[in-house]
Motif scaffolding. Structure first.
Motif, mmCIF file in Angstrom:
data_model
loop_
_atom_site.group_PDB
_atom_site.id
_atom_site.type_symbol
_atom_site.label_atom_id
_atom_site.label_comp_id
_atom_site.label_asym_id
_atom_site.label_seq_id
_atom_site.Cartn_x
_atom_site.Cartn_y
_atom_site.Cartn_z
ATOM 1 N N ALA A 264 0.825 -1.211 0.000
ATOM 2 C CA ALA A 264 0.000 0.000 0.000
ATOM 3 C C ALA A 264 0.857 1.257 0.000
ATOM 4 C CB ALA A 264 -0.937 -0.007 1.208
ATOM 5 N N ASN A 265 1.926 1.257 0.802
ATOM 6 C CA ASN A 265 2.851 2.397 0.834
ATOM 7 C C ASN A 265 3.412 2.699 -0.546
ATOM 8 O OD1 ASN A 265 2.644 2.908 3.548
ATOM 9 N ND2 ASN A 265 4.615 2.028 4.095
ATOM 10 N N THR A 268 0.747 3.603 -3.191
ATOM 11 C CA THR A 268 0.333 4.993 -3.033
ATOM 12 C C THR A 268 1.357 5.938 -3.634
ATOM 13 O OG1 THR A 268 -0.881 4.476 -1.000
ATOM 14 C CG2 THR A 268 -0.261 6.777 -1.344
ATOM 15 N N ASN A 269 2.631 5.653 -3.378
ATOM 16 C CA ASN A 269 3.691 6.475 -3.938
ATOM 17 C C ASN A 269 3.640 6.485 -5.461
ATOM 18 O OD1 ASN A 269 6.263 7.971 -3.857
ATOM 19 N ND2 ASN A 269 7.147 6.070 -4.622
ATOM 20 N N VAL A 330 0.023 5.500 5.080
ATOM 21 C CA VAL A 330 -0.621 5.844 3.809
ATOM 22 C C VAL A 330 -0.770 7.361 3.673
ATOM 23 C CG1 VAL A 330 -2.750 5.671 2.465
ATOM 24 C CG2 VAL A 330 -1.793 3.642 3.558
ATOM 25 N N ILE A 334 1.000 9.631 0.769
ATOM 26 C CA ILE A 334 0.221 10.452 -0.160
ATOM 27 C C ILE A 334 0.847 11.839 -0.273
ATOM 28 C CG2 ILE A 334 -1.960 11.691 -0.462
ATOM 29 C CD1 ILE A 334 -3.362 9.225 0.699
#
Length: 416
Positions: A264-265, A268-269, A330, A334
């Motif tokens: 997820a990290n 998101t990046n 997260v 963002i």
């Protein structure tokens, strides 16, 4: 015979994926190195930081190599160094110095690629396609990060949780993850010879007539460059990228769930990096950076809160505390992705006097990598002494200083 822009973008895209994968797999390998190789927290911190060591050592040399031998030759050398690290890592079982040497070699290769590829794109692509080419390179680095995290999730699912995996499974897990980037570095090494040997055109007179928005002294320009290079790392980005699996486990969310947060990290990046150019056009450089740094501060405060519950108020690590930390990461990613991670590199060239711009950017990149190396090496040992809540609190205060400095010092004229 000239090479088409499409082939240039394809080859440099392979370079971007190799760069992203090298960094993307680190988080998933560390738990298996602890369980399978018996490495301590300090030792795995040095492994994570070894890539940054190669980056900050070779970055200044990369600029010299590009000037002397050209961007294509530097890309070939970078790909070779990145590929050489594969056998060093594969045969480093039971040999910690060889493991470190392999990761430093990887960092050295990345340093040359990060310097040479953007310069090659600026030199070889038609003017109307340069921005798109540079944006594509940055986007594919982010895609490589995500691919590395996904590979870590798959390997963890097959090998089992690191604490339960056998010695053989742990060995297979970290070896396979470290070999994955070598596939792309080999493809790059094989194809980079197809690139033309282009050299940067000399500066035109108009380059010296561009507006200068920072004091014109050499020391003033270098101070601005060093500040932004260091401040970007003081947000804690190295810890969030390198140690999410270990940190999530400490917060109460371990196993594949922790690997999911890593995905997820990095996902998101990648997504926000794709959107950054749109945000830049809408908000302008100054506002983009300030909003991004402020949101990064919020994410750090939330991360501090998650660990404060367990360390200061005696709440047992659980799905709740782990969920708070996951949300914090997260939010952090963002805002970091379009602010300190992107906007600052758009705004810094506009703040530096034209006669010091190249040197200033090299100093900023060098300081950024040096800060990343220090952060990767010492975040876990230091947080073990002061506590993770205090560590994230210190990072939050540093990021708040980043916000205040940006509001006061970045001129209104610094826009797209």
């Amino acid at each position: 015979m000239s090479i088409s822009p499409t082939k240039i973008l394809t080859i440099t895209g392979i370079a971007a994926l190799a760069c992203g994968l090298d960094s993307g797999v680190i988080a998933a390998t560390l738990p298996y190195l602890i369980s399978g190789e018996g490495y301590s927290i300090s030792q795995i911190s040095y492994i994570a930081g070894a890539v940054m060591a190669g980056l900050f050592i070779l970055t200044p040399i990369g600029g010299v190599l590009v000037e002397k031998f050209g961007a294509r030759a530097t890309i070939v050398l970078g790909a070779a160094l990145d590929f050489i690290c594969a056998p060093l890592l594969f045969f480093s079982h039971g040999c910690y110095p060889m493991m470190l040497a392999g990761r430093v070699a990887a960092g050295a290769g990345l340093a040359l690629l990060y310097v040479a590829v953007p310069l090659y794109l600026a030199e070889a692509l038609p003017e109307e396609r340069r921005s798109k080419g540079l944006g594509l390179f940055n986007m594919l680095v982010s895609v490589g990060l995500v691919a590395g995290a996904l590979a870590g999730f798959l390997v963890s699912a097959l090998a089992g949780p690191s604490a339960e995996a056998s010695a053989t499974a742990s060995l297979w897990a970290w070896r396979s993850l470290y070999l994955l980037p070598a596939v792309f570095s080999f493809l790059l090494l094989s194809s980079a010879f197809l690139l033309e040997d282009v050299r940067a055109a000399s500066k035109t007179a108009s380059d010296d007539t561009k507006s200068e928005t920072v004091g014109g002294t050499f020391l003033g320009a270098m101070a601005i460059a060093m500040f932004f290079g260091a401040a970007t790392q003081l947000t804690g980005i190295s810890a969030v990228l390198n140690y999410p699996v270990l940190l999530m486990d400490k917060a109460g969310l371990g196993g594949l769930s922790a690997n999911g947060v890593d995905i997820a990290n990095k996902g998101t990046n990648a997504i926000v990096s794709m959107m950054a150019i749109v945000l830049l056009n809408r908000l302008g450089c100054r506002r983009l950076l300030i909003i991004g740094a402020a949101g990064t501060f919020v994410g750090l405060v939330l991360a501090m809160s998650a660990f404060a519950l367990t360390e200061w108020f005696g709440v047992a690590p659980s799905f709740l505390t782990g969920g708070i930390l996951a949300a914090a990461f997260v939010i952090f990613m963002i805002f970091f992705s379009f602010g300190p991670g992107y906007g600052v590199w758009m705004i810094l060239p506009m703040m530096l006097p034209s006669r010091y711009r190249t040197k200033g950017m090299c100093v900023a990149i060098f300081t950024n990598y040096l800060g990343g190396w220090l952060s990767s090496n010492y975040f876990l040992p230091a947080s073990g002494k002061v506590g993770l809540a205090t560590a994230f609190g210190i990072l939050a205060l540093a990021t708040l200083g980043y916000v205040i400095f940006s509001v006061k010092k970045i001129p209104d004229e610094a826009r797209t």
